[in-house]
Design a protein around this motif. Structure first.
Motif, PDB file in Angstrom:
ATOM      1  N   ALA A   8     -16.189   7.221 112.026  1.00 15.53           N
ATOM      2  CA  ALA A   8     -16.745   7.947 110.887  1.00 15.53           C
ATOM      3  C   ALA A   8     -16.679   9.439 111.157  1.00 15.53           C
ATOM      4  N   VAL A   9     -16.455  10.207 110.105  1.00 19.29           N
ATOM      5  CA  VAL A   9     -16.524  11.660 110.195  1.00 19.29           C
ATOM      6  C   VAL A   9     -17.580  12.141 109.211  1.00 19.29           C
ATOM      7  N   VAL A  10     -18.462  13.033 109.675  1.00 20.75           N
ATOM      8  CA  VAL A  10     -19.577  13.533 108.865  1.00 20.75           C
ATOM      9  C   VAL A  10     -19.528  15.054 108.856  1.00 20.75           C
ATOM     10  N   THR A  22     -25.377  11.117 111.095  1.00 23.35           N
ATOM     11  CA  THR A  22     -24.667  10.968 112.364  1.00 23.35           C
ATOM     12  C   THR A  22     -25.422  10.023 113.288  1.00 23.35           C
ATOM     13  N   ALA A  23     -26.728  10.233 113.421  1.00 22.39           N
ATOM     14  CA  ALA A  23     -27.547   9.389 114.300  1.00 22.39           C
ATOM     15  C   ALA A  23     -27.558   7.936 113.830  1.00 22.39           C
ATOM     16  N   ALA A  24     -27.677   7.738 112.516  1.00 18.57           N
ATOM     17  CA  ALA A  24     -27.737   6.377 111.980  1.00 18.57           C
ATOM     18  C   ALA A  24     -26.410   5.643 112.179  1.00 18.57           C
ATOM     19  N   LEU A  25     -25.309   6.341 112.002  1.00 18.34           N
ATOM     20  CA  LEU A  25     -23.998   5.714 112.196  1.00 18.34           C
ATOM     21  C   LEU A  25     -23.762   5.345 113.656  1.00 18.34           C
ATOM     22  N   VAL A  26     -24.170   6.239 114.546  1.00 19.85           N
ATOM     23  CA  VAL A  26     -24.048   5.938 115.979  1.00 19.85           C
ATOM     24  C   VAL A  26     -24.890   4.718 116.327  1.00 19.85           C
ATOM     25  N   ASP A  27     -26.134   4.687 115.833  1.00 20.94           N
ATOM     26  CA  ASP A  27     -27.017   3.550 116.101  1.00 20.94           C
ATOM     27  C   ASP A  27     -26.429   2.240 115.570  1.00 20.94           C
ATOM     28  N   ARG A  31     -18.117   4.881 115.850  1.00 21.18           N
ATOM     29  CA  ARG A  31     -17.737   6.063 116.605  1.00 21.18           C
ATOM     30  C   ARG A  31     -17.790   7.240 115.630  1.00 21.18           C
ATOM     31  N   VAL A  32     -18.546   8.267 115.954  1.00 24.69           N
ATOM     32  CA  VAL A  32     -18.857   9.303 114.967  1.00 24.69           C
ATOM     33  C   VAL A  32     -18.405  10.677 115.442  1.00 24.69           C
ATOM     34  N   PHE A  33     -17.734  11.383 114.527  1.00 28.08           N
ATOM     35  CA  PHE A  33     -17.364  12.773 114.730  1.00 28.08           C
ATOM     36  C   PHE A  33     -18.156  13.620 113.729  1.00 28.08           C
ATOM     37  N   ALA A  34     -19.059  14.450 114.250  1.00 30.77           N
ATOM     38  CA  ALA A  34     -19.877  15.325 113.414  1.00 30.77           C
ATOM     39  C   ALA A  34     -19.207  16.692 113.336  1.00 30.77           C
ATOM     40  N   VAL A  35     -18.988  17.170 112.123  1.00 32.35           N
ATOM     41  CA  VAL A  35     -18.258  18.412 111.885  1.00 32.35           C
ATOM     42  C   VAL A  35     -19.202  19.453 111.298  1.00 32.35           C
ATOM     43  N   ALA A  50     -22.262  10.731 119.824  1.00 34.70           N
ATOM     44  CA  ALA A  50     -21.485  11.418 118.793  1.00 34.70           C
ATOM     45  C   ALA A  50     -20.621  12.498 119.427  1.00 34.70           C
ATOM     46  N   GLU A  51     -19.512  12.795 118.781  1.00 39.72           N
ATOM     47  CA  GLU A  51     -18.633  13.881 119.209  1.00 39.72           C
ATOM     48  C   GLU A  51     -18.671  14.962 118.137  1.00 39.72           C
TER      49      GLU A  51
END
Length: 252
Positions: A8-10, A22-27, A31-35, A50-51
Motif C-alpha cells: 500500500a502507498v499512503v 499507515t498504522a492500520a494497514l501495517v497492523d 507492506r506500507v509506504f508512507a509518502v 512502514a517505509e
C-alpha cells in the motif's frame, strides 16, 4: 481485497489521517509506504514496519518515483490511499481584498491534482499486477470532506478542491473497472487531527456539540478503520462515504 500479501502507498502519511491509515494497514499485514513532504518526515513518529518516502503530491515526477518504489517492493501494489491535503481559509472578498488567486490554485493543486496524481500513477502500476480469482487487482481510496457538500464561509478553495475529489470518484471507478481496480472516497466531518490542535478548547467543544451523534470530534483511527472496511468490501465501488456523525455544516 486482502491486506496480507499486498503493498500500500499512503500520501500524507506522516500525520493525521495518513499516519493513522499507515498504522492500520501495517497492523493488518500490508507492506506500507508512507509518502509526505521532507519537512513532515523529519518530524514524524515513524510506525514500525512502514517505509517512508519524500515526495510532493503536486509534482507528478516525484509521485511517480514514490509509486514505482512501492510497486518494486517485491509485494504487489494493491492499495493506494490519498490523504495529503491543506485547508487554508479565505473569503472571496475579504478585508484584505479579493481572495489570493495563487492560494486558490495551490489548494486545488494539492487537494485535487495531487489526489489525481496518486490515483492515476498508482492505477498504472496496479493494473500491471495479476488479478485475484474475481478479477480484482486493487483499491484506491481518496479523501474528500463534508465541505464538498456544505462548504462554509471562507472555504471556497477548500470546498471546490474537495468537491472535485467527489466528482472524480465515479468516472475514475468506471475508467478503471476494466483493470479490476475499485475507486472510492471518504468524506470526513470534523476530525481531531494536528490541524485542530491550533484551536482553543472552548471552540473545540462548540464544534463537538454541533455533531448530532456522537457529540465529539471524529478520531483519525476511525477514518483508518473506514478505509480498511472499504478495502475489504469488494462490491463497494464508485462511492463517496461520509464519516461525520450526521453533521451538516452551517454557513459559518
Amino acid at each position: 481485497m486482502k491486506l496480507q500479501g499486498s503493498t500500500a502507498v499512503v500520501t500524507g502519511g506522516a500525520s493525521g489521517l495518513g499516519a493513522a491509515t499507515t498504522a492500520a494497514l501495517v497492523d493488518g499485514g500490508a507492506r506500507v509506504f508512507a509518502v509526505d513532504l521532507p519537512a513532515a518526515l523529519d518530524k514524524v513518529a515513524r510506525v514500525d514496519g512502514a517505509e517512508y518516502l519524500a515526495a510532493d503530491v503536486t509534482d507528478a515526477d516525484q509521485v511517480h518515483a514514490a509509486v514505482a518504489t512501492a510497486a518494486g517492493s517485491g509485494v504487489p501494489l494493491r492499495i493506494a490511499v490519498a490523504c495529503a491535503g491543506i485547508a487554508p481559509g479565505a473569503r472571496i472578498l475579504g478585508k484584505q481584498g479579493v481572495h489570493d488567486l495563487a492560494l486558490f490554485a495551490k489548494v486545488v493543486d494539492v487537494n485535487l491534482v495531487g489526489t489525481f496524481h496518486l490515483l492515476a500513477l498508482a492505477a498504472e502500476q496496479i493494473a500491471a499486477t495479476e488479478p485475484d480469482a474475481d478479477g480484482q487487482r486493487g483499491v484506491i481510496v481518496s479523501t474528500a470532506s463534508v465541505a464538498a457538500y456544505e462548504g462554509q464561509v471562507g472555504q471556497a478553495a477548500y470546498a471546490a478542491s474537495k468537491g472535485g475529489v467527489v466528482s472524480l470518484t465515479l468516472p475514475a471507478a468506471r475508467d478503471l473497472a476494466q483493470h479490476g481496480i475499485r475507486v472510492n472516497t471518504v468524506a470526513p466531518g470534523i476530525v481531531d487531527t494536528p490541524m485542530m490542535g491550533q484551536i482553543d478548547e472552548e471552540f473545540r467543544e462548540r464544534l463537538a456539540a454541533g455533531v448530532p451523534f456522537p457529540h465529539r470530534l471524529a478520531r483519525p483511527e476511525e477514518y483508518a478503520k473506514l478505509v480498511l472496511a472499504i478495502i475489504d468490501h469488494d462490491y463497494l465501488n464508485g462511492e463517496t462515504v461520509r464519516m461525520d456523525g450526521a453533521l451538516r455544516m452551517a454557513p459559518r
